[in-house]
Scaffold this active site. Structure first.
Site, PDB file in Angstrom:
ATOM      1  CG  ASP A   1      -1.234  -5.145   9.336  1.00 26.24           C
ATOM      2  OD1 ASP A   1       0.120  -5.936   8.770  1.00 26.24           O
ATOM      3  OD2 ASP A   1      -2.171  -5.217   9.236  1.00 26.24           O
TER       4      ASP A   1
ATOM      5  CE  LYS B   1      -1.017  -3.370   5.915  1.00 29.95           C
ATOM      6  NZ  LYS B   1      -1.534  -4.211   4.926  1.00 29.95           N
TER       7      LYS B   1
END
Length: 383
Positions: A3, A5
């Protein structure tokens, strides 16, 4: 990690220094990656989280193999890092749709927009690094984070040191005759290569004229020599005042200070562009404006400030002072204000006496469909 980001990449000051944090060069903040929740979940559920029947991660940054439910490895994180780099440079993620699923599917079916079409000035080598990191096939990507770091470290981000092919001469002290100014305005929108081609043809025509026995480079109508057209500043009336410097007023954000010399180089083909700011506020609630301070060679009674810009809907106040200052409070009150400007704009300086001018941009407008960003090609002051 699964993840990567922007929300999971933290920039920290010295007080948050811990083992594992990485310091950027040049005294920049420490960089840390956070939120390993999905990775820890994999330890509990098993490495293949697709068995849960749920797409896990943030849709805008998912690798194609995550969307398809295939096995993932470190290269999936490098894909997400490529998406983050793309967003940092373009000001928005490469893929977006009305639904999370629609956004995720674009990683499978779409092609990332070319960075150099979204933002002028991105080096080709930097675009190549980002596109390789975002390759759809994991085997075509960088295989390790060290490979990405190596690719980024080889990119030359220094200002272009190439010498111009055509020497530019200053505008004559008495300005140019209206006929020459008008002729220059008629071709001011041509690109640099078109201008260079016209110059080459003009020189070739002059040489041909001399070879067949011409005694003077003047036109048959008795006008000025061709060389007198050099250095014209389109759009300005009066005598062009030489500018010795251009600086950014001391406000938060970088706004590309290294490109400021392009504002006074006499070449409409070179452009300074501000940073991109998130909507809805004009500067993303980060600042109230962008200030560009230009310094004159000496004090003059000032007539006009002309700003040559392709941007639509921008607004600015203009100040005049005896000496340049990088603090807005030192500039007293504006001598001119204009809003809703579309392209080239002229400000009346009211014959104020001064040795410096501040262009205080209060709304960046829209450049090439990119909102909250302004580009300027030339700044001209006349007396």
């Amino acid at each position: 990690h699964r993840d990567i980001k922007p929300g999971n990449i933290l920039l920290c000051d010295e007080s948050f220094a811990t083992a594992g944090a990485v310091r950027l060069t040049g005294g920049s903040p420490l960089v840390k990656v956070t939120d390993f929740g999905i990775a820890r979940m994999a330890d509990v559920v098993g490495s293949d989280l697709t068995n849960t029947g749920t797409l896990i991660g943030t849709a805008a940054y998912l690798s194609p193999e995550q969307v398809e439910g295939r096995s993932v490895d470190a290269r999936s994180d490098l894909y997400a890092l490529g998406v983050v780099l793309h967003e940092m440079l373009a000001g928005r993620p490469p893929y977006s749709a009305e639904t999370e699923l629609g956004t995720a599917l674009q990683h499978l079916r779409g092609q990332p927009p070319r960075l150099r079409q979204l933002r002028a000035g991105v080096p080709p080598a930097l675009e190549a690094v980002v596109l390789k990191a975002m390759a759809r096939n994991p085997d075509d990507r960088y295989q390790t984070a060290a490979d990405v770091s190596s690719g980024l470290s080889t990119i030359d981000l220094a200002p272009d040191d190439a010498l111009p092919l055509v020497e530019r001469f200053p505008t004559p002290p008495d300005g140019l005759p209206p006929t020459l100014v008008h002729r220059q305005q008629g071709r001011s929108r041509r690109g640099p290569f078109a201008v260079l081609a016209v110059g080459i043809l003009a020189v070739a025509a002059l040489v041909a004229f001399l070879l067949v026995g011409g005694s003077s480079p003047r036109r048959s109508g008795g006008g000025l020599p061709l060389a007198a057209a050099s250095g014209t500043q389109p759009g300005a009336t009066g005598t062009v005042v030489p500018l010795t410097n251009a600086q950014l007023l001391d406000t938060p954000g970088s706004d590309n200070p290294n490109d400021l010399p392009k504002l006074r180089d006499g070449d409409p083909g070179t452009t300074w562009t501000s940073s991109f700011y998130l909507k809805p506020a004009p500067f993303g609630n980060l600042k109230t404006g962008i200030g560009i301070v230009v310094t004159l060679a000496q004090a003059h009674t000032l007539h006009q400030l002309t700003v040559d810009s392709p941007t639509l809907g921008w607004a600015a106040d203009v100040y005049v002072a005896n000496q340049p200052s990088l603090t807005l409070a030192d500039w007293s009150t504006p001598v001119a204000t204009r809003t809703g400007n579309n392209g080239k704009t002229t400000f009346d300086l009211g014959n104020h006496q001064g040795g410096a001018v501040l262009l205080w941009i209060t709304n960046p407008g829209t450049t090439n469909t990119t909102p909250n960003q302004i580009s300027i090609q030339e700044v001209t002051v006349t007396s």
